[in-house]
Write an enzyme that holds these catalytic residues in place. Structure first.
Site, PDB file in Angstrom:
ATOM      1  N   ASN A   1       0.829  -1.197   0.000  1.00  0.00           N
ATOM      2  CA  ASN A   1       0.000   0.000   0.000  1.00  0.00           C
ATOM      3  C   ASN A   1       0.870   1.255   0.000  1.00  0.00           C
ATOM      4  O   ASN A   1       1.962   1.277   0.557  1.00  0.00           O
ATOM      5  CB  ASN A   1      -1.004   0.004   1.157  1.00  0.00           C
ATOM      6  CG  ASN A   1      -0.410  -0.140   2.533  1.00  0.00           C
ATOM      7  OD1 ASN A   1       0.519  -0.912   2.760  1.00  0.00           O
ATOM      8  ND2 ASN A   1      -0.963   0.591   3.493  1.00  0.00           N
ATOM      9  N   VAL A   2       0.360   2.277  -0.684  1.00  0.00           N
ATOM     10  CA  VAL A   2       1.049   3.562  -0.797  1.00  0.00           C
ATOM     11  C   VAL A   2       0.038   4.644  -0.431  1.00  0.00           C
ATOM     12  O   VAL A   2      -0.884   4.922  -1.206  1.00  0.00           O
ATOM     13  CB  VAL A   2       1.601   3.790  -2.225  1.00  0.00           C
ATOM     14  CG1 VAL A   2       2.316   5.138  -2.306  1.00  0.00           C
ATOM     15  CG2 VAL A   2       2.514   2.649  -2.646  1.00  0.00           C
TER      16      VAL A   2
ATOM     17  N   ASN B   1      -1.255   8.553   0.836  1.00  0.00           N
ATOM     18  CA  ASN B   1      -1.028   9.919   0.404  1.00  0.00           C
ATOM     19  C   ASN B   1      -1.739  10.845   1.384  1.00  0.00           C
ATOM     20  O   ASN B   1      -2.793  10.482   1.921  1.00  0.00           O
ATOM     21  CB  ASN B   1      -1.594  10.096  -1.012  1.00  0.00           C
ATOM     22  CG  ASN B   1      -1.183  11.389  -1.642  1.00  0.00           C
ATOM     23  OD1 ASN B   1      -1.713  12.455  -1.309  1.00  0.00           O
ATOM     24  ND2 ASN B   1      -0.243  11.312  -2.546  1.00  0.00           N
ATOM     25  N   ALA B   2      -1.189  12.032   1.615  1.00  0.00           N
ATOM     26  CA  ALA B   2      -1.825  12.996   2.508  1.00  0.00           C
ATOM     27  C   ALA B   2      -3.241  13.332   2.037  1.00  0.00           C
ATOM     28  O   ALA B   2      -4.129  13.605   2.844  1.00  0.00           O
ATOM     29  CB  ALA B   2      -0.981  14.266   2.603  1.00  0.00           C
ATOM     30  N   SER B   3      -3.474  13.287   0.729  1.00  0.00           N
ATOM     31  CA  SER B   3      -4.816  13.400   0.175  1.00  0.00           C
ATOM     32  C   SER B   3      -5.344  11.966   0.098  1.00  0.00           C
ATOM     33  O   SER B   3      -5.090  11.242  -0.860  1.00  0.00           O
ATOM     34  CB  SER B   3      -4.751  14.042  -1.214  1.00  0.00           C
ATOM     35  OG  SER B   3      -6.032  14.075  -1.787  1.00  0.00           O
TER      36      SER B   3
ATOM     37  N   CYS C   1      -4.151   0.818  -2.556  1.00  0.00           N
ATOM     38  CA  CYS C   1      -4.013  -0.405  -1.760  1.00  0.00           C
ATOM     39  C   CYS C   1      -3.005  -1.366  -2.395  1.00  0.00           C
ATOM     40  O   CYS C   1      -2.790  -1.352  -3.610  1.00  0.00           O
ATOM     41  CB  CYS C   1      -5.356  -1.108  -1.646  1.00  0.00           C
ATOM     42  SG  CYS C   1      -6.630  -0.146  -0.815  1.00  0.00           S
TER      43      CYS C   1
ATOM     44  N   GLU D   1      -3.268  -4.520  -2.959  1.00  0.00           N
ATOM     45  CA  GLU D   1      -3.885  -5.416  -3.929  1.00  0.00           C
ATOM     46  C   GLU D   1      -3.940  -4.778  -5.314  1.00  0.00           C
ATOM     47  O   GLU D   1      -3.622  -5.412  -6.312  1.00  0.00           O
ATOM     48  CB  GLU D   1      -5.316  -5.781  -3.489  1.00  0.00           C
ATOM     49  CG  GLU D   1      -5.380  -6.488  -2.152  1.00  0.00           C
ATOM     50  CD  GLU D   1      -5.530  -5.561  -0.952  1.00  0.00           C
ATOM     51  OE1 GLU D   1      -6.107  -6.005   0.053  1.00  0.00           O
ATOM     52  OE2 GLU D   1      -5.069  -4.396  -1.006  1.00  0.00           O
TER      53      GLU D   1
ATOM     54  N   CYS E   1     -10.378  -4.363   0.948  1.00  0.00           N
ATOM     55  CA  CYS E   1     -11.478  -3.400   0.951  1.00  0.00           C
ATOM     56  C   CYS E   1     -12.411  -3.676  -0.229  1.00  0.00           C
ATOM     57  O   CYS E   1     -12.075  -4.429  -1.148  1.00  0.00           O
ATOM     58  CB  CYS E   1     -10.936  -1.975   0.908  1.00  0.00           C
ATOM     59  SG  CYS E   1     -10.256  -1.485  -0.696  1.00  0.00           S
TER      60      CYS E   1
END
Length: 143
Positions: free
Chosen positions: A47-48, A50-52, A58, A60, A89
């Site tokens: 998973n990566v 982001n502040a947004s 995800c 996957e 998810c």
């Protein structure tokens, strides 16, 4: 689905390893995934965040997008590893369904234990897919 026990454990181990590369400074919930193709190739992802938050991706979907970018569109199984064996998810379930509603999903924990396995159909019953749109070119087309 014919995925050997050895292959399942190999996928869990790889998902554990790639989980360590996750960028999750906001949730601190690291996830790793490993996707096995019918040809025997494996694509991994973490998973990566982001502040947004909406731009977060995800593990996957990272693995899936890597596979698709290499034209590997036929999959047997995906292992997903979290600290506690959490399930994918809804968005990831929907993306998986685009390509293989019969995908074997393996859930593991950070210690490398295979905790549960099920098909995507069990995780996403009554899914919406290309077949609902009467598309004959979709990977799941049944019309």
């Amino acid at each position: 689905m014919n995925v050997s026990l050895d292959a399942k454990h190999r996928l869990i181990r790889l998902a554990c390893e790639v989980r360590k590369h996750a960028y999750a400074p906001y949730s601190n919930y690291l996830v790793g995934a490993a996707l096995l193709t019918k040809e025997g190739a494996i694509f991994s992802g973490c998973n990566v965040e982001n502040a947004s938050y909406g731009l977060t991706c995800c593990a996957e979907r990272v693995a899936i997008f890597k596979a698709v970018s290499e034209k590997a569109l036929e999959w047997l199984a995906m292992a997903i590893v979290t600290k506690d064996g959490g399930a994918p998810c809804g968005a990831c379930r929907q993306v998986m369904n685009e390509f293989n509603s019969d995908l074997l999903v393996l859930l593991g924990d950070e210690k490398g234990n295979l905790l549960r396995e099920m098909t995507l159909k069990q995780l996403l019953p009554d899914a919406f897919g290309p077949y609902n749109l009467n598309l004959t070119h979709g990977l799941n087309a049944t019309t």
